[in-house]
Motif scaffolding. Structure first.
Motif, PDB file in Angstrom:
ATOM      1  N   PRO A 167       0.839  -1.208   0.000  1.00  0.00           N
ATOM      2  CA  PRO A 167       0.000   0.000   0.000  1.00  0.00           C
ATOM      3  C   PRO A 167       0.866   1.247   0.000  1.00  0.00           C
ATOM      4  CG  PRO A 167       0.017  -1.024   2.169  1.00  0.00           C
ATOM      5  CD  PRO A 167       0.701  -1.978   1.244  1.00  0.00           C
ATOM      6  N   MET A 168       0.359   2.283  -0.650  1.00  0.00           N
ATOM      7  CA  MET A 168       1.122   3.505  -0.888  1.00  0.00           C
ATOM      8  C   MET A 168       0.505   4.657  -0.100  1.00  0.00           C
ATOM      9  SD  MET A 168       1.762   5.205  -4.639  1.00  0.00           S
ATOM     10  CE  MET A 168       2.806   6.639  -4.892  1.00  0.00           C
ATOM     11  N   PHE A 169       1.319   5.308   0.739  1.00  0.00           N
ATOM     12  CA  PHE A 169       0.851   6.386   1.596  1.00  0.00           C
ATOM     13  C   PHE A 169       1.647   7.661   1.335  1.00  0.00           C
ATOM     14  CE2 PHE A 169      -0.469   2.624   3.815  1.00  0.00           C
ATOM     15  CZ  PHE A 169      -1.627   2.975   4.486  1.00  0.00           C
ATOM     16  N   SER A 170       0.983   8.809   1.515  1.00  0.00           N
ATOM     17  CA  SER A 170       1.667  10.098   1.498  1.00  0.00           C
ATOM     18  C   SER A 170       1.230  10.901   2.721  1.00  0.00           C
ATOM     19  CB  SER A 170       1.344  10.893   0.235  1.00  0.00           C
ATOM     20  OG  SER A 170       2.021  10.371  -0.878  1.00  0.00           O
ATOM     21  N   PHE A 171       2.212  11.383   3.476  1.00  0.00           N
ATOM     22  CA  PHE A 171       1.938  12.279   4.596  1.00  0.00           C
ATOM     23  C   PHE A 171       1.961  13.715   4.078  1.00  0.00           C
ATOM     24  CE2 PHE A 171       4.386   8.835   6.976  1.00  0.00           C
ATOM     25  CZ  PHE A 171       3.241   8.151   7.331  1.00  0.00           C
ATOM     26  N   VAL A 172       0.833  14.400   4.234  1.00  0.00           N
ATOM     27  CA  VAL A 172       0.700  15.789   3.802  1.00  0.00           C
ATOM     28  C   VAL A 172       0.978  16.670   5.016  1.00  0.00           C
ATOM     29  CG1 VAL A 172      -0.801  17.477   2.701  1.00  0.00           C
ATOM     30  CG2 VAL A 172      -1.063  15.037   2.164  1.00  0.00           C
ATOM     31  N   LEU A 173       2.057  17.445   4.965  1.00  0.00           N
ATOM     32  CA  LEU A 173       2.573  18.141   6.142  1.00  0.00           C
ATOM     33  C   LEU A 173       2.536  19.653   5.969  1.00  0.00           C
ATOM     34  CD1 LEU A 173       5.746  15.895   6.447  1.00  0.00           C
ATOM     35  CD2 LEU A 173       3.636  15.633   7.752  1.00  0.00           C
ATOM     36  N   GLY A 174       2.178  20.338   7.041  1.00  0.00           N
ATOM     37  CA  GLY A 174       2.256  21.796   7.042  1.00  0.00           C
ATOM     38  C   GLY A 174       0.983  22.512   6.655  1.00  0.00           C
ATOM     39  N   ILE A 175      -0.105  21.780   6.430  1.00  0.00           N
ATOM     40  CA  ILE A 175      -1.385  22.414   6.127  1.00  0.00           C
ATOM     41  C   ILE A 175      -2.076  22.767   7.443  1.00  0.00           C
ATOM     42  CG2 ILE A 175      -3.701  22.009   5.175  1.00  0.00           C
ATOM     43  CD1 ILE A 175      -2.437  20.375   2.994  1.00  0.00           C
ATOM     44  N   ASN A 176      -2.688  23.945   7.504  1.00  0.00           N
ATOM     45  CA  ASN A 176      -3.387  24.348   8.724  1.00  0.00           C
ATOM     46  C   ASN A 176      -4.376  23.282   9.175  1.00  0.00           C
ATOM     47  OD1 ASN A 176      -2.062  26.776   8.905  1.00  0.00           O
ATOM     48  ND2 ASN A 176      -3.697  27.970   7.954  1.00  0.00           N
ATOM     49  N   TYR A 177      -4.334  22.959  10.455  1.00  0.00           N
ATOM     50  CA  TYR A 177      -5.247  22.020  11.104  1.00  0.00           C
ATOM     51  C   TYR A 177      -4.944  20.563  10.744  1.00  0.00           C
ATOM     52  CZ  TYR A 177      -7.516  26.555  11.104  1.00  0.00           C
ATOM     53  OH  TYR A 177      -7.760  27.909  11.189  1.00  0.00           O
ATOM     54  N   GLY A 178      -3.806  20.329  10.128  1.00  0.00           N
ATOM     55  CA  GLY A 178      -3.373  18.962   9.835  1.00  0.00           C
ATOM     56  C   GLY A 178      -2.031  18.689  10.486  1.00  0.00           C
ATOM     57  N   TRP A 179      -1.311  17.657   9.959  1.00  0.00           N
ATOM     58  CA  TRP A 179       0.017  17.367  10.464  1.00  0.00           C
ATOM     59  C   TRP A 179       0.891  18.619  10.435  1.00  0.00           C
ATOM     60  CZ3 TRP A 179       1.042  12.627  12.333  1.00  0.00           C
ATOM     61  CH2 TRP A 179       0.518  11.470  11.733  1.00  0.00           C
ATOM     62  N   PRO A 180       1.667  18.895  11.475  1.00  0.00           N
ATOM     63  CA  PRO A 180       2.715  19.905  11.333  1.00  0.00           C
ATOM     64  C   PRO A 180       3.839  19.364  10.456  1.00  0.00           C
ATOM     65  CG  PRO A 180       2.871  18.845  13.476  1.00  0.00           C
ATOM     66  CD  PRO A 180       1.616  18.308  12.823  1.00  0.00           C
ATOM     67  N   ALA A 181       4.587  20.253   9.866  1.00  0.00           N
ATOM     68  CA  ALA A 181       5.720  19.840   9.041  1.00  0.00           C
ATOM     69  C   ALA A 181       6.911  19.626   9.959  1.00  0.00           C
ATOM     70  CB  ALA A 181       6.027  20.884   7.977  1.00  0.00           C
ATOM     71  N   SER A 182       7.029  18.424  10.497  1.00  0.00           N
ATOM     72  CA  SER A 182       8.077  18.140  11.474  1.00  0.00           C
ATOM     73  C   SER A 182       8.491  16.682  11.401  1.00  0.00           C
ATOM     74  CB  SER A 182       7.585  18.448  12.892  1.00  0.00           C
ATOM     75  OG  SER A 182       6.572  17.535  13.284  1.00  0.00           O
ATOM     76  N   ILE A 183       9.701  16.414  11.878  1.00  0.00           N
ATOM     77  CA  ILE A 183      10.184  15.039  11.964  1.00  0.00           C
ATOM     78  C   ILE A 183       9.310  14.237  12.923  1.00  0.00           C
ATOM     79  CG2 ILE A 183      12.120  13.629  12.803  1.00  0.00           C
ATOM     80  CD1 ILE A 183      13.985  15.771  11.638  1.00  0.00           C
ATOM     81  N   GLU A 184       8.859  14.873  14.004  1.00  0.00           N
ATOM     82  CA  GLU A 184       8.023  14.159  14.972  1.00  0.00           C
ATOM     83  C   GLU A 184       6.719  13.683  14.353  1.00  0.00           C
ATOM     84  OE1 GLU A 184      10.897  16.700  17.105  1.00  0.00           O
ATOM     85  OE2 GLU A 184       9.486  17.078  15.459  1.00  0.00           O
ATOM     86  N   ALA A 185       6.131  14.498  13.460  1.00  0.00           N
ATOM     87  CA  ALA A 185       4.899  14.093  12.790  1.00  0.00           C
ATOM     88  C   ALA A 185       5.148  12.881  11.906  1.00  0.00           C
ATOM     89  CB  ALA A 185       4.345  15.246  11.968  1.00  0.00           C
TER      90      ALA A 185
END
Length: 295
Positions: free
Chosen positions: A184-202
């Motif tokens: 299965p293929m996943f993409s983490f979308v980072l840095g969008i308001n109210y979503g994942w922060p753009a960080s290594i921890e995320a």
């Protein structure tokens, strides 16, 4: 030396023409931009389409022209068509039960109608229901399942886009019956308001929740775009850039093309000791068929 797949998101539907004069809008411009991105290192192009005035489009004719132009050029690119449009609700200010202007909600099968018609190798599958400014993006579990079935029946590989940890909980439910295959293929979308922060921890949290065997990428928006290229590369994932996510090559300097963004991302990948995957290598890694065929 590890191979890293570079995706280019060519135009999206949020970036506006008045933000940059270099945004590809017409089907011809989008197809040319895709071919330039391939020459700069992209193995996958993520495709939205627009009307000639720059407004986002869902017209099959627009998708068809872009896809045919790329395929007729003899490109080896992996085509990834969006199914995100058609999922926004704008509540009326006085009565939130009423859809205000700007609402785009459509039945799930209408959102994926271009996938069986054009049979791309990949189609995005958004799992998020979340705030987006004063709008709400709505992807209910039932509608997601309908769209996933249509994508799979068309022979395309779903790219499961993850905007929040809860999306991964839903994803694991969808994957439980094995319909998505062993990779299965996943993409983490980072840095969008109210979503994942753009960080290594995320990214670390997302990786801890991924199912075994998953292939993943992570990308950031705006100023986090290139830092997330580096982070994903170092953490074992794949990467994405493009005008959908970011219009700047560096602070204060607009990128003049998607190819410029791809070239910079490819340089970061190589500088960190990895290879930029060719389309053929990416097909093998993702378990895809040859151009114009199903997996």
């Amino acid at each position: 030396m590890r191979d890293v797949i570079l995706t280019c998101a060519l135009t999206g539907n949020i970036t506006r023409p008045e933000m940059t004069p270099y945004l590809p809008i017409t089907p011809e411009q989008i197809a040319i931009s895709a071919l330039e991105a391939e020459a700069a290192g992209a193995a996958i192009v993520h495709i939205h389409v627009r009307h000639d005035d720059g407004r986002p489009s869902m017209e099959l004719a627009h998708y068809t022209e872009v896809v045919e132009r790329i395929r007729n050029a003899g490109s080896q690119l992996i085509l990834n068509l969006t199914t995100g449009p058609g999922g926004r609700f704008v509540p009326d200010a006085d009565d939130p039960r009423i859809a205000a202007p700007g609402t785009t909600l459509l039945p799930p099968l209408e959102r994926v109608g271009h996938i069986p018609a054009l049979r791309p190798e990949i189609a995005t599958l958004d799992l998020n229901t979340m705030n987006s400014g004063d709008q709400v993006v709505m992807n209910t579990p039932r509608n997601v399942r309908v769209m996933a079935d249509a994508i799979l029946d068309a022979g395309a590989k779903p790219e499961i886009e993850i905007f929040n940890p809860g999306d991964l909980v839903l994803a694991r439910e969808l994957l439980a019956d094995g319909r998505f295959g062993p990779k299965p293929m996943f993409s983490f979308v980072l840095g969008i308001n109210y979503g994942w922060p753009a960080s290594i921890e995320a990214i670390q949290l997302g990786l801890a929740m991924l199912p075994p065997g998953a292939i993943w990428s992570a990308f950031g928006v705006s100023r986090s775009s290139f830092p997330m290229v580096a982070a994903a590369t170092l953490m074992g994932g794949h990467v994405r850039v493009g005008f959908e996510d970011n219009i700047y090559l560096e602070k204060g300097a607009l990128a003049r093309s998607n190819a410029e963004l791809c070239a910079k991302a490819a340089r970061i990948v190589r500088d960190l000791g990895a290879r930029v995957a060719t389309p053929w290598v990416a097909r093998e890694m993702l378990g895809l068929g040859m151009p114009g065929t199903s997996a």
